[in-house]
Design a protein around this motif. Sequence first.
Motif, mmCIF file in Angstrom:
data_model
loop_
_atom_site.group_PDB
_atom_site.id
_atom_site.type_symbol
_atom_site.label_atom_id
_atom_site.label_comp_id
_atom_site.label_asym_id
_atom_site.label_seq_id
_atom_site.Cartn_x
_atom_site.Cartn_y
_atom_site.Cartn_z
ATOM 1 N N ILE A 31 0.783 -1.140 0.071
ATOM 2 C CA ILE A 31 -0.021 -0.049 -0.133
ATOM 3 C C ILE A 31 0.919 1.329 -0.126
ATOM 4 C CG2 ILE A 31 -1.961 1.278 1.079
ATOM 5 C CD1 ILE A 31 -2.618 -1.213 2.556
ATOM 6 N N ILE A 32 0.559 2.245 -1.036
ATOM 7 C CA ILE A 32 1.520 3.378 -1.158
ATOM 8 C C ILE A 32 0.451 4.465 -0.799
ATOM 9 C CG2 ILE A 32 2.904 4.786 -2.742
ATOM 10 C CD1 ILE A 32 3.604 2.220 -4.036
ATOM 11 N N PRO A 33 0.606 4.969 0.402
ATOM 12 C CA PRO A 33 -0.286 6.164 0.940
ATOM 13 C C PRO A 33 0.219 7.442 0.225
ATOM 14 C CG PRO A 33 0.730 5.434 2.848
ATOM 15 C CD PRO A 33 1.319 4.717 1.648
ATOM 16 N N VAL A 34 -0.442 8.379 -0.255
ATOM 17 C CA VAL A 34 0.219 9.889 -0.694
ATOM 18 C C VAL A 34 -0.708 10.685 0.303
ATOM 19 C CG1 VAL A 34 0.658 11.343 -2.541
ATOM 20 C CG2 VAL A 34 0.563 8.936 -3.021
ATOM 21 N N GLU A 35 0.241 11.322 1.240
ATOM 22 C CA GLU A 35 -0.363 12.121 2.031
ATOM 23 C C GLU A 35 -0.915 13.567 1.313
ATOM 24 O OE1 GLU A 35 -1.257 11.794 5.275
ATOM 25 O OE2 GLU A 35 -0.439 9.722 5.379
ATOM 26 N N ILE A 48 2.667 10.321 -8.493
ATOM 27 C CA ILE A 48 3.659 10.012 -7.639
ATOM 28 C C ILE A 48 3.682 8.603 -6.693
ATOM 29 C CG2 ILE A 48 4.280 10.971 -5.075
ATOM 30 C CD1 ILE A 48 3.566 13.666 -5.968
ATOM 31 N N GLY A 49 2.554 8.300 -6.586
ATOM 32 C CA GLY A 49 2.612 7.050 -6.112
ATOM 33 C C GLY A 49 3.146 5.819 -6.915
ATOM 34 N N ALA A 50 2.486 6.064 -8.235
ATOM 35 C CA ALA A 50 2.711 4.959 -9.077
ATOM 36 C C ALA A 50 4.354 4.738 -9.575
ATOM 37 C CB ALA A 50 1.911 5.170 -10.392
ATOM 38 N N ARG A 51 5.118 6.009 -9.327
ATOM 39 C CA ARG A 51 6.604 5.918 -9.571
ATOM 40 C C ARG A 51 7.137 5.257 -8.599
ATOM 41 N NH1 ARG A 51 5.493 11.173 -12.295
ATOM 42 N NH2 ARG A 51 5.742 12.507 -10.083
ATOM 43 N N GLN A 52 6.613 5.309 -7.272
ATOM 44 C CA GLN A 52 7.125 4.600 -6.235
ATOM 45 C C GLN A 52 6.938 3.196 -6.187
ATOM 46 O OE1 GLN A 52 5.753 6.404 -2.540
ATOM 47 N NE2 GLN A 52 6.449 8.586 -3.360
ATOM 48 N N ALA A 53 5.648 2.739 -7.075
ATOM 49 C CA ALA A 53 5.472 1.144 -6.927
ATOM 50 C C ALA A 53 6.454 0.313 -7.284
ATOM 51 C CB ALA A 53 4.162 1.200 -7.414
ATOM 52 N N ARG A 54 6.316 -0.838 -6.630
ATOM 53 C CA ARG A 54 6.937 -2.119 -7.079
ATOM 54 C C ARG A 54 6.085 -3.198 -7.915
ATOM 55 N NH1 ARG A 54 9.412 -4.480 -2.483
ATOM 56 N NH2 ARG A 54 7.551 -3.573 -1.295
ATOM 57 N N GLY A 55 4.973 -2.926 -7.795
ATOM 58 C CA GLY A 55 3.983 -4.019 -8.417
ATOM 59 C C GLY A 55 3.988 -4.056 -9.999
ATOM 60 N N GLU A 155 2.646 3.429 -17.499
ATOM 61 C CA GLU A 155 3.727 4.102 -18.094
ATOM 62 C C GLU A 155 3.683 4.620 -19.215
ATOM 63 O OE1 GLU A 155 6.496 0.922 -17.998
ATOM 64 O OE2 GLU A 155 7.187 1.197 -15.828
ATOM 65 N N ARG A 156 2.722 4.045 -20.322
ATOM 66 C CA ARG A 156 2.226 4.740 -21.471
ATOM 67 C C ARG A 156 1.531 5.795 -21.351
ATOM 68 N NH1 ARG A 156 -0.218 1.081 -26.637
ATOM 69 N NH2 ARG A 156 -0.263 2.960 -28.266
#
Length: 308
Positions: A31-35, A48-55, A155-156
């Motif tokens: 879970i990537i929370p973006v405050e 911002i959250g998608a750039r941090q994601a690893r899935g 990404e596209r």
Amino acid sequence: MISFIVSTYRAADFTRLEANLAATVDARYEIIPVENPGRYSLTEAYNIGARQARGAFLCFVHEDVVFCDSHWDIAVMDRFTVHADLGLLGVAGSVLRPDLPVGIFLADPSLDRATIRHLNESNTMVEVRCTYPDEECVVRALDGVFLFTRREVWERFPFDENIQGFHFYDIDFSFRIAQHYRVEVAPKLMLEHVSTIPRDTAKGYRPGYNASWVTAALEYEPQREGLKFDELDPATLLKIKRYWFSHACMPGCPFGLRWKYWRRLGIPLSQSYLGMPLFFPGFFNFVKSKVRARRRIKQLRHYERMHR
């Protein structure tokens, strides 16, 4: 792995979502929370959250939802196996998209699809007048409450950060993807959307569809290169225009915005409820609430007769 990306500003809602995911998701996930207490637009927060994601899968989801079914994630990921061209999956959408400044639903059960239940601040079910698909359901645009995609698709087609605020980001994102990939409302996946924003029942309008929504509708301009909108017959177009004119022209929206929105839709006053949503929105919504209440009573009576 699934990366759940959440723009969050209400701790209680986010905590409930965390517990719900732990109880209903089988796959590995993060879970990537973006405050985001008004710091970013949703397009910025989600990118911002998608750039941090690893899935390998990205799920953009609102924090005020509850997944109703266990193991729902397995069924959703299976859809991407069944259809290699599947680019995006959601829980509410429309099978056509006209070139109009309107929301996701088109005021016609034959065009709208949803597998979502809405609860108001009193924990009471809110009527959703659209079809609940049990089988495959291809759509042209999706609501942003739940958007599930593959990393390479995002990404596209990242979210367009020129769209500020919290409206039309989802329509823009899903409609651009639909030009190149299959987009679906997930069959047999049910969400509950719990509203924590009280409605002004005295005035009869929904805060989400007052000045901020109308302003966003007037300002939204899609990147039209490569977009193919759907052609609709004049009767259906008029129905959609009338629905959104009456839905968005609420007492909480200043007259100037209501006027601009009416002009943008391009409907004659004679065909727009004689202009009542424009000039007398309070009275119009009072009448509409009475009509809706009578319809609801008829539905309940019909249900009782069928289940005696």
